[in-house]
Design a protein around this motif. Structure first.
Motif, PDB file in Angstrom:
ATOM      1  N   ILE A 338       0.866  -1.187   0.000  1.00  0.00           N
ATOM      2  CA  ILE A 338       0.000   0.000   0.000  1.00  0.00           C
ATOM      3  C   ILE A 338       0.898   1.230   0.000  1.00  0.00           C
ATOM      4  O   ILE A 338       1.715   1.423   0.898  1.00  0.00           O
ATOM      5  N   LEU A 339       0.739   2.055  -1.020  1.00  0.00           N
ATOM      6  CA  LEU A 339       1.537   3.272  -1.164  1.00  0.00           C
ATOM      7  C   LEU A 339       0.675   4.478  -0.806  1.00  0.00           C
ATOM      8  O   LEU A 339      -0.372   4.714  -1.411  1.00  0.00           O
ATOM      9  N   VAL A 340       1.088   5.226   0.198  1.00  0.00           N
ATOM     10  CA  VAL A 340       0.417   6.475   0.577  1.00  0.00           C
ATOM     11  C   VAL A 340       1.176   7.610  -0.093  1.00  0.00           C
ATOM     12  O   VAL A 340       2.318   7.910   0.274  1.00  0.00           O
ATOM     13  N   LEU A 341       0.527   8.242  -1.084  1.00  0.00           N
ATOM     14  CA  LEU A 341       1.198   9.207  -1.957  1.00  0.00           C
ATOM     15  C   LEU A 341       0.530  10.566  -1.813  1.00  0.00           C
ATOM     16  O   LEU A 341      -0.680  10.694  -2.032  1.00  0.00           O
ATOM     17  N   PRO A 342       1.258  11.629  -1.454  1.00  0.00           N
ATOM     18  CA  PRO A 342       0.638  12.955  -1.329  1.00  0.00           C
ATOM     19  C   PRO A 342       0.386  13.562  -2.708  1.00  0.00           C
ATOM     20  O   PRO A 342       1.089  13.273  -3.673  1.00  0.00           O
ATOM     21  N   VAL A 343      -0.625  14.418  -2.773  1.00  0.00           N
ATOM     22  CA  VAL A 343      -0.959  15.036  -4.059  1.00  0.00           C
ATOM     23  C   VAL A 343      -0.042  16.204  -4.374  1.00  0.00           C
ATOM     24  O   VAL A 343       0.006  16.665  -5.508  1.00  0.00           O
ATOM     25  N   ALA A 466       3.494  -0.705  -6.212  1.00  0.00           N
ATOM     26  CA  ALA A 466       2.398  -0.806  -5.246  1.00  0.00           C
ATOM     27  C   ALA A 466       1.237  -1.594  -5.836  1.00  0.00           C
ATOM     28  O   ALA A 466       1.019  -1.630  -7.047  1.00  0.00           O
ATOM     29  N   ASP A 467       0.494  -2.238  -4.941  1.00  0.00           N
ATOM     30  CA  ASP A 467      -0.751  -2.895  -5.330  1.00  0.00           C
ATOM     31  C   ASP A 467      -1.948  -1.990  -5.075  1.00  0.00           C
ATOM     32  O   ASP A 467      -2.953  -2.062  -5.777  1.00  0.00           O
ATOM     33  N   ILE A 468      -1.837  -1.151  -4.066  1.00  0.00           N
ATOM     34  CA  ILE A 468      -2.894  -0.206  -3.705  1.00  0.00           C
ATOM     35  C   ILE A 468      -2.245   1.164  -3.538  1.00  0.00           C
ATOM     36  O   ILE A 468      -1.277   1.305  -2.802  1.00  0.00           O
ATOM     37  N   THR A 469      -2.800   2.152  -4.239  1.00  0.00           N
ATOM     38  CA  THR A 469      -2.285   3.520  -4.146  1.00  0.00           C
ATOM     39  C   THR A 469      -3.340   4.404  -3.509  1.00  0.00           C
ATOM     40  O   THR A 469      -4.479   4.472  -3.990  1.00  0.00           O
TER      41      THR A 469
END
Length: 532
Positions: A338-343, A466-469
């Motif tokens: 799971i990748l937590v990516l800021p906008v 990642a599998d989930i972004t």
């Protein structure tokens, strides 16, 4: 990738807003609109307080109830309402205003109002002093009465002269007939009867005409004396003893109204120009499609890890619902990254990623938390551990992966910090997939806290792995255009956003401009590949 659009349904229905965009914007910016109204009201109150007082004096004019034409012997009439309306127009005419201004020596402010159900009109004059207001009202009425009297006097004089001439002609016609009748004293009875048969009808007709003309003349004379066909002064204006409506209150009310209008207009204008993300509808407006949208409730005090007593908070419950939705949407509860990516480059992902990891561990997942924000690492500080060893050292080949892992949160989570910077050697980003592959041998869930792809080449490299972004946006600060750009860029890297997480605004990070060969070149290279 799994289809998250079919997951959770109305899970986050509590975060829905009125679809009418204008209403949503005004409700959201209601404090600003009210502040604008209050400020405008205060300004209006001050202006009204400083403005000089004004006084209004009123004189009453009796308008003619019916109008007859005196220019001819036939009389005509019209309704009271029509006559009153005509007189009101004349009362409001420019000649009256100009003549009055000339008579009093200054421009006056006049308002004329007909009294309902009567032939009376109120003539109100407004001035800065009571006596001047009364003098202006009386002067205006006097000027109007003089002009109208002069207008109506000419037809009356003409009609009177005409009637007098006709009476004189009738009297002259009667004189010879009366002379003939006087001479009949010596005539015989037969002669008298013959003469009366001829002269009598003529004389009777002239007498009747004379009486009718005299009646008309008497009516005109009487009407002229009592003025029934002319406007008259009903009541003269007297100096008022009190000023008009309290100006501070009136000005304050007008200021509040204008402030509300200006505040609402400014709110809509700012929303249109700045385009901040506040809720799910704004995400839709930005053209971003995500199966899962959640907004983290604000916490009292400083936000931190949702562990211990904080696990019962609304924010912790929200993270657990997000984790459950993600795992439910991911096929067969398989191992996942799971990748937590800021906008954008100003948003920190460490705290949301850590709270999501805590929620996943409460579901029985074996979680490793990876800090890929190499510019401003903060995960180790959240958990209170040393961060010298970590991703940087592993990428540079200075330390093994097992030696960089740290057990945190009472042993429920393993943390891979960003690690210290070693200037002697450059990190080999190409080794990042190997690190993820090694981690999957021991953990079924990898939660990655990354920096923005705008400023981090490491984030660009990690996104396809990642599998989930999850796109992370600060509620009320992130721009729609930044959200759309981040989602589009992730899609071009093969990662359509699985979820969008709106978090309360936090402290700003320092935005670093990527130098050549680190952040700028990889992003430009990928952009060019996407264009092909």
């Amino acid at each position: 990738m799994p289809a998250y659009s079919q997951v959770v349904g109305s899970l986050f229905a509590t975060h829905e807003f009125d679809p009418r965009r204008t209403g949503r914007v005004l409700r959201r910016r209601l404090p600003n609109v009210l502040l604008s109204a209050i400020a405008s009201g205060v300004v209006g109150f001050v202006i009204g307080f400083l403005a000089p007082a004004s006084y209004t004096a009123t004189a009453k004019v009796i308008l003619p109830g019916s109008q007859a034409s005196t220019a001819s012997t036939s009389s005509t009439s019209s309704s009271n309402g029509r006559v009153a309306a005509t007189e009101i127009e004349l009362l409001n005419s420019a000649p009256v205003q100009q003549s009055t201004d000339k008579a009093v020596g200054h421009s006056i402010t006049i308002s004329i109002t007909p009294v309902t159900g009567s032939d009376v009109a109120d003539v109100a004059a407004t001035s800065k002093t009571p006596q001047t207001a009364a003098n202006d009202a009386n002067a205006y009425v006097k000027t109007y009465l003089a002009l109208r009297t002069a207008q109506l006097a000419a037809p009356e004089a003409t009609a009177t002269k005409s009637l007098q001439a006709q009476l004189a002609a009738t009297a002259a016609a009667l004189k010879p007939l009366d002379a003939q009748l006087s001479a009949l004293t010596t005539a015989t009875a037969g002669q008298l009867q013959q003469i009366l048969a001829i002269v009598g009808p003529q004389r009777d007709a002239l007498v009747r005409r004379q009486a009718a003309l005299q009646t008309q003349l008497d009516q005109i004379t009487l009407q002229s004396e009592i003025g029934s066909f002319r406007p008259r002064l009903g009541a003269a204006a007297t100096a008022p003893t009190t000023a008009d409506l309290h100006k501070p209150a009136v000005y304050a009310g007008v200021g509040v109204l204008l402030g509300l209008l200006a505040g609402g207009w400014l709110a809509l204008l700012l929303e249109r120009r700045r385009g901040r993300v506040h809720d799910g509808q704004d995400i839709v407006d930005a053209g971003v499609d995500a199966g899962l949208v959640a907004a983290v409730p604000k916490q009292r005090g400083s936000p931190g890890l949702l562990s211990g007593d904080a696990q019962s908070s609304a924010a912790a419950m929200l993270y657990r619902r997000v984790a459950a939705a993600l795992m439910l949407g991911y096929a067969n509860h398989a191992d996942c990254t799971i990748l937590v990516l800021p906008v954008d480059g100003r948003t920190l992902t460490a705290l949301p990623a850590a709270n999501l990891a805590l929620a996943l561990t409460s579901m029985g997942r074996r979680v490793v938390l990876v800090d890929l924000d190499l510019d401003q690492p903060s995960l180790h500080g959240l958990f209170g551990v040393r961060g010298e060893k970590g991703v940087r050292g592993v990428l540079q080949g200075l330390e093994p992966l097992s030696g960089a892992l740290v057990t945190v949160s009472d042993g429920t989570i393993h943390l891979l910090p960003a690690g210290a910077t070693y200037e002697a050697r450059r990190a080999d980003i190409a080794a990042l997939p190997d690190i993820f592959a090694d981690l999957r041998t021991d953990y079924d869930t990898i939660v990655v806290a990354a920096a923005s792809t705008d400023t981090s080449d490491v984030a660009i490299t990690a996104t396809p792995l990642a599998d989930i972004t999850i796109l992370l946006a600060e509620q009320g600060r992130a721009r729609k255009v930044a959200l759309a750009a981040a989602a589009h860029f992730a899609q071009r890297l093969g990662q359509a956003p699985s979820a969008i997480l709106l978090v309360p605004p936090a402290g700003r990070r320092s935005t670093k401009v990527p130098v050549a060969g680190q952040g700028a070149e990889p992003a430009e290279e990928l952009t060019q590949l996407g264009r092909r």
